[in-house]
Design a protein around this motif. Structure first.
Motif, PDB file in Angstrom:
ATOM      1  N   GLY A  79       6.992  -1.118   9.792  1.00 20.15           N
ATOM      2  CA  GLY A  79       6.077  -1.899  10.622  1.00 20.15           C
ATOM      3  C   GLY A  79       5.173  -1.017  11.448  1.00 20.15           C
ATOM      4  O   GLY A  79       3.955  -1.258  11.539  1.00 20.15           O
ATOM      5  N   ILE A  80       5.738   0.024  12.067  1.00 13.30           N
ATOM      6  CA  ILE A  80       4.939   0.960  12.877  1.00 13.30           C
ATOM      7  C   ILE A  80       3.978   1.748  11.984  1.00 13.30           C
ATOM      8  O   ILE A  80       2.816   1.984  12.343  1.00 13.30           O
ATOM      9  CB  ILE A  80       5.859   1.915  13.667  1.00 13.30           C
ATOM     10  CG1 ILE A  80       6.623   1.126  14.749  1.00 13.30           C
ATOM     11  CG2 ILE A  80       5.058   3.044  14.316  1.00 13.30           C
ATOM     12  CD1 ILE A  80       7.668   1.935  15.487  1.00 13.30           C
ATOM     13  N   ALA A  81       4.465   2.134  10.778  1.00 12.87           N
ATOM     14  CA  ALA A  81       3.599   2.857   9.836  1.00 12.87           C
ATOM     15  C   ALA A  81       2.404   1.995   9.429  1.00 12.87           C
ATOM     16  O   ALA A  81       1.257   2.483   9.360  1.00 12.87           O
ATOM     17  CB  ALA A  81       4.405   3.264   8.605  1.00 12.87           C
ATOM     18  N   LEU A  82       2.667   0.698   9.179  1.00 15.59           N
ATOM     19  CA  LEU A  82       1.584  -0.217   8.805  1.00 15.59           C
ATOM     20  C   LEU A  82       0.619  -0.407   9.972  1.00 15.59           C
ATOM     21  O   LEU A  82      -0.612  -0.458   9.776  1.00 15.59           O
ATOM     22  CB  LEU A  82       2.171  -1.566   8.387  1.00 15.59           C
ATOM     23  CG  LEU A  82       1.175  -2.662   7.973  1.00 15.59           C
ATOM     24  CD1 LEU A  82       0.332  -2.204   6.781  1.00 15.59           C
ATOM     25  CD2 LEU A  82       1.914  -3.959   7.638  1.00 15.59           C
ATOM     26  N   LEU A  83       1.146  -0.486  11.194  1.00 14.65           N
ATOM     27  CA  LEU A  83       0.313  -0.623  12.388  1.00 14.65           C
ATOM     28  C   LEU A  83      -0.629   0.570  12.533  1.00 14.65           C
ATOM     29  O   LEU A  83      -1.824   0.405  12.820  1.00 14.65           O
ATOM     30  CB  LEU A  83       1.217  -0.747  13.620  1.00 14.65           C
ATOM     31  CG  LEU A  83       0.537  -0.908  14.982  1.00 14.65           C
ATOM     32  CD1 LEU A  83      -0.228  -2.232  15.050  1.00 14.65           C
ATOM     33  CD2 LEU A  83       1.572  -0.843  16.109  1.00 14.65           C
ATOM     34  N   LYS A  84      -0.098   1.770  12.331  1.00 15.84           N
ATOM     35  CA  LYS A  84      -0.920   2.991  12.417  1.00 15.84           C
ATOM     36  C   LYS A  84      -1.964   3.018  11.296  1.00 15.84           C
ATOM     37  O   LYS A  84      -3.112   3.424  11.518  1.00 15.84           O
ATOM     38  CB  LYS A  84      -0.012   4.224  12.306  1.00 15.84           C
ATOM     39  CG  LYS A  84       0.998   4.391  13.444  1.00 15.84           C
ATOM     40  CD  LYS A  84       0.333   4.826  14.728  1.00 15.84           C
ATOM     41  CE  LYS A  84       1.359   5.140  15.806  1.00 15.84           C
ATOM     42  NZ  LYS A  84       0.700   5.482  17.090  1.00 15.84           N
ATOM     43  N   ALA A  95      -5.081   0.978  11.768  1.00 15.73           N
ATOM     44  CA  ALA A  95      -6.036   1.541  12.736  1.00 15.73           C
ATOM     45  C   ALA A  95      -6.817   2.720  12.165  1.00 15.73           C
ATOM     46  O   ALA A  95      -7.775   3.190  12.777  1.00 15.73           O
ATOM     47  CB  ALA A  95      -5.289   1.984  13.999  1.00 15.73           C
ATOM     48  N   SER A  96      -6.407   3.209  10.983  1.00 18.98           N
ATOM     49  CA  SER A  96      -7.086   4.371  10.406  1.00 18.98           C
ATOM     50  C   SER A  96      -8.374   3.948   9.691  1.00 18.98           C
ATOM     51  O   SER A  96      -8.508   2.817   9.244  1.00 18.98           O
ATOM     52  CB  SER A  96      -6.165   5.088   9.415  1.00 18.98           C
ATOM     53  OG  SER A  96      -5.981   4.306   8.252  1.00 18.98           O
ATOM     54  N   GLU A  97      -9.315   4.874   9.592  1.00 17.59           N
ATOM     55  CA  GLU A  97     -10.600   4.576   8.950  1.00 17.59           C
ATOM     56  C   GLU A  97     -10.502   4.619   7.434  1.00 17.59           C
ATOM     57  O   GLU A  97     -11.150   3.845   6.738  1.00 17.59           O
ATOM     58  CB  GLU A  97     -11.660   5.584   9.430  1.00 17.59           C
ATOM     59  CG  GLU A  97     -11.986   5.449  10.909  1.00 17.59           C
ATOM     60  CD  GLU A  97     -13.073   6.432  11.334  1.00 17.59           C
ATOM     61  OE1 GLU A  97     -13.591   7.153  10.455  1.00 17.59           O
ATOM     62  OE2 GLU A  97     -13.390   6.464  12.532  1.00 17.59           O
ATOM     63  N   SER A  98      -9.656   5.514   6.915  1.00 16.49           N
ATOM     64  CA  SER A  98      -9.597   5.709   5.466  1.00 16.49           C
ATOM     65  C   SER A  98      -8.835   4.593   4.740  1.00 16.49           C
ATOM     66  O   SER A  98      -9.213   4.190   3.643  1.00 16.49           O
ATOM     67  CB  SER A  98      -8.951   7.065   5.143  1.00 16.49           C
ATOM     68  OG  SER A  98      -7.683   7.160   5.785  1.00 16.49           O
ATOM     69  N   HIS A  99      -7.748   4.103   5.345  1.00 21.16           N
ATOM     70  CA  HIS A  99      -6.917   3.107   4.652  1.00 21.16           C
ATOM     71  C   HIS A  99      -6.809   1.789   5.418  1.00 21.16           C
ATOM     72  O   HIS A  99      -5.946   0.955   5.117  1.00 21.16           O
ATOM     73  CB  HIS A  99      -5.509   3.664   4.424  1.00 21.16           C
ATOM     74  CG  HIS A  99      -5.469   4.876   3.549  1.00 21.16           C
ATOM     75  ND1 HIS A  99      -5.535   6.158   4.058  1.00 21.16           N
ATOM     76  CD2 HIS A  99      -5.405   5.011   2.209  1.00 21.16           C
ATOM     77  CE1 HIS A  99      -5.488   7.035   3.064  1.00 21.16           C
ATOM     78  NE2 HIS A  99      -5.409   6.365   1.924  1.00 21.16           N
ATOM     79  N   GLY A 100      -7.652   1.591   6.405  1.00 19.84           N
ATOM     80  CA  GLY A 100      -7.574   0.405   7.254  1.00 19.84           C
ATOM     81  C   GLY A 100      -7.699  -0.900   6.489  1.00 19.84           C
ATOM     82  O   GLY A 100      -6.936  -1.838   6.708  1.00 19.84           O
ATOM     83  N   ALA A 101      -8.681  -0.966   5.573  1.00 21.64           N
ATOM     84  CA  ALA A 101      -8.925  -2.203   4.826  1.00 21.64           C
ATOM     85  C   ALA A 101      -7.740  -2.543   3.924  1.00 21.64           C
ATOM     86  O   ALA A 101      -7.310  -3.698   3.833  1.00 21.64           O
ATOM     87  CB  ALA A 101     -10.202  -2.066   3.994  1.00 21.64           C
ATOM     88  N   LEU A 102      -7.207  -1.516   3.247  1.00 23.22           N
ATOM     89  CA  LEU A 102      -6.057  -1.724   2.363  1.00 23.22           C
ATOM     90  C   LEU A 102      -4.834  -2.203   3.147  1.00 23.22           C
ATOM     91  O   LEU A 102      -4.133  -3.133   2.741  1.00 23.22           O
ATOM     92  CB  LEU A 102      -5.731  -0.411   1.639  1.00 23.22           C
ATOM     93  CG  LEU A 102      -4.613  -0.455   0.587  1.00 23.22           C
ATOM     94  CD1 LEU A 102      -4.995  -1.377  -0.565  1.00 23.22           C
ATOM     95  CD2 LEU A 102      -4.316   0.951   0.073  1.00 23.22           C
ATOM     96  N   ALA A 103      -4.607  -1.559   4.300  1.00 18.33           N
ATOM     97  CA  ALA A 103      -3.463  -1.938   5.142  1.00 18.33           C
ATOM     98  C   ALA A 103      -3.626  -3.358   5.677  1.00 18.33           C
ATOM     99  O   ALA A 103      -2.642  -4.093   5.811  1.00 18.33           O
ATOM    100  CB  ALA A 103      -3.335  -0.949   6.297  1.00 18.33           C
ATOM    101  N   GLU A 104      -4.887  -3.742   5.959  1.00 16.83           N
ATOM    102  CA  GLU A 104      -5.143  -5.097   6.460  1.00 16.83           C
ATOM    103  C   GLU A 104      -4.813  -6.144   5.405  1.00 16.83           C
ATOM    104  O   GLU A 104      -4.242  -7.201   5.705  1.00 16.83           O
ATOM    105  CB  GLU A 104      -6.613  -5.221   6.881  1.00 16.83           C
ATOM    106  CG  GLU A 104      -6.904  -6.414   7.773  1.00 16.83           C
ATOM    107  CD  GLU A 104      -6.162  -6.379   9.089  1.00 16.83           C
ATOM    108  OE1 GLU A 104      -5.692  -7.448   9.530  1.00 16.83           O
ATOM    109  OE2 GLU A 104      -6.035  -5.279   9.688  1.00 16.83           O
ATOM    110  N   HIS A 105      -5.148  -5.831   4.143  1.00 15.19           N
ATOM    111  CA  HIS A 105      -4.802  -6.734   3.032  1.00 15.19           C
ATOM    112  C   HIS A 105      -3.283  -6.870   2.911  1.00 15.19           C
ATOM    113  O   HIS A 105      -2.752  -7.973   2.696  1.00 15.19           O
ATOM    114  CB  HIS A 105      -5.389  -6.218   1.716  1.00 15.19           C
ATOM    115  CG  HIS A 105      -6.863  -6.449   1.579  1.00 15.19           C
ATOM    116  ND1 HIS A 105      -7.430  -7.698   1.668  1.00 15.19           N
ATOM    117  CD2 HIS A 105      -7.885  -5.577   1.358  1.00 15.19           C
ATOM    118  CE1 HIS A 105      -8.736  -7.598   1.514  1.00 15.19           C
ATOM    119  NE2 HIS A 105      -9.045  -6.319   1.322  1.00 15.19           N
TER     120      HIS A 105
END
Length: 429
Positions: free
Chosen positions: A171-176, A179-189
């Motif tokens: 959960g914390i890894a996904l939260l971080k 917030a990142s620019e490189s993988h933010g969109a993928l993590a949001e999905h």
């Protein structure tokens, strides 16, 4: 022929009306009626009826356990991602101090009530009685067990501490990552998918809730039939003292919630169903899906209840702590050697550590009592006497364990809400 068809139609209509009334009745009303009917049927029907009903009770336990992994995993993942790493650390500290504090308070309550009422006085110890006590793994081993060496194994074995650790880390890894620019969109999905899976789990649980009263009825009928009135009467003073102490501790919960501004009426309206289910099933972890649902209905933050309730189902044992204290006084009275103040203080210290240190261990109740007994010099044989009322005692203790978990989530949720409001109202620099 027409008369037969008309009678069949009337019968089908009556069944539909009965089913409609059952589904529309409040869950707590259905569970309360199930508890009462279970006691009546258990006393009247005997062991044969209990054996016939047993599969219905087993099915409820299976359904609840079936939901534990997805509901804990997805609730925690979603909750962490609606908070922040800093707030999770703050909530974690509050949860820890609450659980340790209320466990110590529970032992003090148990010792006080039992000392005043002296259960076990006049009884004699059967020297031939034997009891098998599982080995205490120790606090270090339990702490190591929090980190699973196999994630799949932790999920398969329902290792709640291991599942919580896994959910927090990912959960914390996904939260971080969000917030990142490189993988933010993928993590949001990915987060949206997890949110959808959480909603699906809640939908499944809403269906399981309709079966809860049937399972509770079967479990209570079986428990009452197996225990019988003879067992209750022979050790009735021990049972009465324990339930009185549990009641005193609930009053202390009410005072604590009043101090923090938690509305008691709103709390008990939602909490009474998991409390009654925990009473019947004697399983804090098995009741967890209902506890999480109650917290959601109370309007608590997912970041609070998603973390505190799964953890509490494993390590917060206020009911068990009271049981330790009363069992110690009972054992001391049976051998005619009442506890002195130093022994009571030792029981408070050791009992608090043991009630947390044996988290998730099979036979934890026996381990806790036996460990405390050995430390303060009480005869282990008295544990055999207490096994006769194990189910009757376990029902009340488990209900208090679950109540304590929800009280903690409510208080911490209220404190977080107050803190956030103060931060918003604070003047900007």
């Amino acid at each position: 022929m027409e008369r037969h068809h008309h009678g069949q139609t009337q019968g089908e209509g009556a069944v539909k009306a009965l089913l409609h009334a059952y589904l529309n009745a409040s869950l707590i009303l259905r569970v309360t009626l199930a508890l009462i009917l279970g006691v009546v049927v258990g006393l009247a029907g005997g062991q044969s009826v209990a054996d016939w009903l047993a599969p219905f009770g087993d099915l409820l336990l299976r359904l609840l356990k079936f939901l534990i992994v997805p509901i804990v995993l997805f609730t925690l993942l979603v909750g962490i991602n609606q908070a922040s790493a800093g707030s999770m650390g703050r909530i974690g500290r509050k949860v820890f101090f609450y659980y340790v504090g209320t466990s110590a308070l529970a032992i003090v309550v148990g010792l006080t009530v039992a000392t005043l009422l002296s259960p076990g006085s006049g009884m004699t110890l059967d020297g031939s009685a034997e009891v098998s006590v599982p080995e205490n793994p120790g606090i270090a081993q339990v702490v190591l067990g929090v980190v699973p060496d196999n994630i799949i194994g932790a999920f398969a074995e329902l290792n709640l501490l291991g599942i919580i650790f896994t959910a927090i880390v990912f959960g914390i890894a996904l939260l971080k990552l969000r917030a990142s620019e490189s993988h933010g969109a993928l993590a949001e999905h990915l987060f949206r998918v997890i949110e959808a899976l959480n909603e699906v789990t809640l939908k499944v649980m809403s269906g399981v809730l309709h079966y809860v009263p049937i399972g509770v009825f079967a479990i209570v009928a079986g428990t009452v039939a197996e225990q019988g009135m003879a067992t209750l009467l022979s050790l009735g003073d021990m049972v009465l003292v324990l339930y009185l102490a549990l009641g005193v501790h609930v009053l202390l919960y009410c005072i604590l919630m009043g101090v923090f501004g938690v509305r008691l009426r709103d709390f008990f309206r939602e909490a009474r169903t998991p409390m009654a289910t925990a009473f019947a099933t004697q399983s804090s972890s098995g009741t967890l899906p209902l506890t999480l649902d109650a917290a959601r209905r109370m309007g608590l933050s997912r970041g609070v209840y998603g973390f505190s309730l799964p953890l509490g189902a494993t390590i917060n044992m206020d009911g068990a702590a009271i049981r330790i204290a009363i069992s110690a006084v009972f054992a001391a009275n049976v051998i005619g050697a009442p506890l002195d103040f130093a022994s009571m203080l030792e029981i408070v210290l050791i009992g608090t550590l043991v009630s947390i240190g044996t988290a998730g261990v099979p036979g934890a109740g026996i381990i806790m009592i036996a460990t405390v007994f050995s430390q303060v010099g009480l005869p282990i044989e008295t544990v055999a006497l207490l096994t006769a009322i194990d189910a009757l005692v376990g029902m009340g203790c488990t209900a208090l364990n679950v109540t304590g978990d929800m009280v903690g989530a409510s208080i911490i949720g209220r404190s977080e809400r107050t803190r956030n409001a103060e931060c918003v109202d604070a003047p900007q620099a």
